[in-house]
Design a protein around this motif. Structure first.
Motif, PDB file in Angstrom:
ATOM      1  N   GLY A  92      41.321  46.662  46.419  1.00  0.00           N
ATOM      2  CA  GLY A  92      42.571  46.024  46.842  1.00  0.00           C
ATOM      3  C   GLY A  92      42.687  44.583  46.379  1.00  0.00           C
ATOM      4  O   GLY A  92      43.774  44.127  45.989  1.00  0.00           O
ATOM      5  N   ARG A  93      41.580  43.854  46.391  1.00  0.00           N
ATOM      6  CA  ARG A  93      41.632  42.458  45.935  1.00  0.00           C
ATOM      7  C   ARG A  93      41.798  42.362  44.418  1.00  0.00           C
ATOM      8  O   ARG A  93      42.231  41.331  43.912  1.00  0.00           O
ATOM      9  N   LYS A 104      47.626  40.668  43.844  1.00  0.00           N
ATOM     10  CA  LYS A 104      47.434  39.262  43.481  1.00  0.00           C
ATOM     11  C   LYS A 104      47.952  38.290  44.527  1.00  0.00           C
ATOM     12  O   LYS A 104      47.668  37.098  44.474  1.00  0.00           O
ATOM     13  N   GLY A 105      48.732  38.798  45.493  1.00  0.00           N
ATOM     14  CA  GLY A 105      49.239  37.925  46.553  1.00  0.00           C
ATOM     15  C   GLY A 105      50.315  36.957  46.096  1.00  0.00           C
ATOM     16  O   GLY A 105      50.524  35.910  46.726  1.00  0.00           O
ATOM     17  N   LYS A 106      51.028  37.276  45.011  1.00  0.00           N
ATOM     18  CA  LYS A 106      52.085  36.388  44.514  1.00  0.00           C
ATOM     19  C   LYS A 106      53.332  36.447  45.394  1.00  0.00           C
ATOM     20  O   LYS A 106      54.000  35.433  45.611  1.00  0.00           O
ATOM     21  N   TYR A 160      41.726  40.700  54.076  1.00  0.00           N
ATOM     22  CA  TYR A 160      40.609  41.649  53.912  1.00  0.00           C
ATOM     23  C   TYR A 160      39.694  41.587  55.121  1.00  0.00           C
ATOM     24  O   TYR A 160      39.214  40.519  55.496  1.00  0.00           O
ATOM     25  N   THR A 161      39.476  42.735  55.753  1.00  0.00           N
ATOM     26  CA  THR A 161      38.544  42.847  56.871  1.00  0.00           C
ATOM     27  C   THR A 161      37.377  43.739  56.470  1.00  0.00           C
ATOM     28  O   THR A 161      37.569  44.940  56.232  1.00  0.00           O
ATOM     29  N   GLU A 166      30.956  40.978  46.470  1.00  0.00           N
ATOM     30  CA  GLU A 166      31.628  40.213  47.533  1.00  0.00           C
ATOM     31  C   GLU A 166      31.742  38.744  47.133  1.00  0.00           C
ATOM     32  O   GLU A 166      32.778  38.106  47.349  1.00  0.00           O
ATOM     33  N   ALA A 167      30.678  38.199  46.554  1.00  0.00           N
ATOM     34  CA  ALA A 167      30.690  36.788  46.156  1.00  0.00           C
ATOM     35  C   ALA A 167      31.706  36.539  45.042  1.00  0.00           C
ATOM     36  O   ALA A 167      32.466  35.559  45.087  1.00  0.00           O
ATOM     37  N   VAL A 168      31.737  37.436  44.047  1.00  0.00           N
ATOM     38  CA  VAL A 168      32.662  37.266  42.919  1.00  0.00           C
ATOM     39  C   VAL A 168      34.105  37.413  43.380  1.00  0.00           C
ATOM     40  O   VAL A 168      34.966  36.572  43.076  1.00  0.00           O
ATOM     41  N   LEU A 169      34.392  38.485  44.117  1.00  0.00           N
ATOM     42  CA  LEU A 169      35.754  38.718  44.590  1.00  0.00           C
ATOM     43  C   LEU A 169      36.202  37.630  45.561  1.00  0.00           C
ATOM     44  O   LEU A 169      37.378  37.265  45.602  1.00  0.00           O
TER      45      LEU A 169
END
Length: 361
Positions: free
Chosen positions: A103-104, A108-110, A116-117, A139-142
């Protein structure tokens, strides 16, 4: 009404309970869409659990092996983007690691806000190994490249999130007190001749059955019960140990009502529903000092937080001589005041209402 799109690949078990309850709780305040995939753990009558006003969209390409098959992941990303374009949601809420990962990448959230949970970070719950490391790196990269808000289930999970991403918040998980109270009504507790300590769940690495077994060995005068089974149940070998296998809910609740203490000695949790339920039933609670557990249980206040098997054993032996009723009463009050869906609903409505176009209040 704002439009909310819930995305849930792991539509089974505790996540199913959490997401379906959340959808039902907020449907008066938002137009709710639920994009999901069916799993073996998904109840066959899952639609009956959801308010009829929740719009259901089955994601055909989701896979439980998500993030390991690139060609399939691309298909899921395309499918999710089509859903986003059709619905045009104000908020997209991703639930658990697979939906959160894909999903991430997809959203893109534009034109909306992405949330995210994790429901317990997979790389912590796995307890080591190559797959664990891969999930941790992802997780770190995203967390760095995504503009999503990571919304965890408790303060200690939020502390982990802060090390992975810059935008975090938390809302404590709660149980539906009306449903739980109704389920408990009329259930006679199973009577035990000995002081009984139990836990509930799958016997897997996360739940540390070898530790539970060691505690049982240190307190031979008590009875220990593991409700459930799993790949590591062969580690539950203490002579005072009983492994019951999975039980119908009413039978499991009867066993819980008749027991004296509940142990959750896992490697980590978001917030376990079983923990909150047993606080409500007024059991003596003993937990490991890890993510999730340590946010809910405060040592010597509403239960005990333990580091090693000997700590659990010592507290159980003390309780066998004089049961610490004040701790179980405090735990019960905490559920009434914090860890219930009425409180959770109010916090979620406020949270969703406060975010738009990538901003958080």
């Amino acid at each position: 009404m704002k439009k909310l799109l819930m995305v849930c690949e792991a539509f089974g078990g505790g996540v199913f309970t959490y997401v379906s309850q959340l959808c039902n709780d907020i449907v008066d305040d938002f137009e709710v869409f639920l994009a999901y995939s069916l799993r073996p753990q998904t109840p066959k009558n899952y639609k009956e659990f959801l308010d009829k006003r929740v719009h259901l969209i089955e994601v055909k390409n989701f896979s439980a092996k998500g993030l390991t098959n690139i060609s399939n992941d691309i298909k899921v990303i395309k499918e999710l983007r089509i859903i986003e374009k059709k619905i045009q949601p104000d908020v997209i809420h991703l639930h658990s690691s697979v939906a959160g990962g894909i999903g991430r990448l997809a959203f893109k959230g534009k034109n909306n806000t992405v949330v995210y949970t994790p429901h317990g970070y997979a790389h912590i719950l796995m307890g080591g190994g190559m797959k664990c490391k891969i999930y941790g790196i992802m997780e770190a990269v995203l967390g760095r490249i995504s503009n999503a808000i990571t919304l965890t289930c408790c303060e200690s999970e939020d502390e982990v999130a802060k090390g992975l991403t810059r935008r975090t918040a938390y809302i404590e998980t709660g149980v539906n007190l009306a449903d739980l109270s109704s389920s408990l009504d009329g259930i006679e507790p199973v009577k035990n001749e000995k002081f009984t300590v139990f836990t509930l769940g799958r016997a897997c690495t996360q739940k540390q059955p070898q530790l539970f077994n060691r505690i049982a060995e240190l307190v031979p005068e008590a009875r220990f019960v593991w409700i459930g089974n799993g790949e590591l149940e062969n580690e539950l070998t203490a002579p005072n140990m009983e492994v019951t296998g999975w039980k119908p809910r009413k039978e499991a609740l009867a066993m819980a009502k008749g027991a004296d203490a509940f142990i959750l000695c896992s490697l980590g949790e978001a917030i376990a529903m079983s923990l909150i339920e047993n606080m409500y039933i007024k059991k003596l609670i003993l937990v490991s000092n890890v993510m999730g557990n340590k946010s809910v249980i405060h040592d010597g206040v509403n239960g005990y937080v333990c580091e090693k098997a000997e700590d659990y054993a010592e507290k159980i032996k003390i309780a066998m001589k004089k049961f610490p009723t004040e701790l179980s009463e405090r735990a019960y009050r905490d559920v009434l005041e914090i860890y219930n869906t009425e409180v959770m609903k109010k916090k979620f409505v406020k949270f969703y209402s406060s975010i738009s176009m990538g901003d958080i209040a």
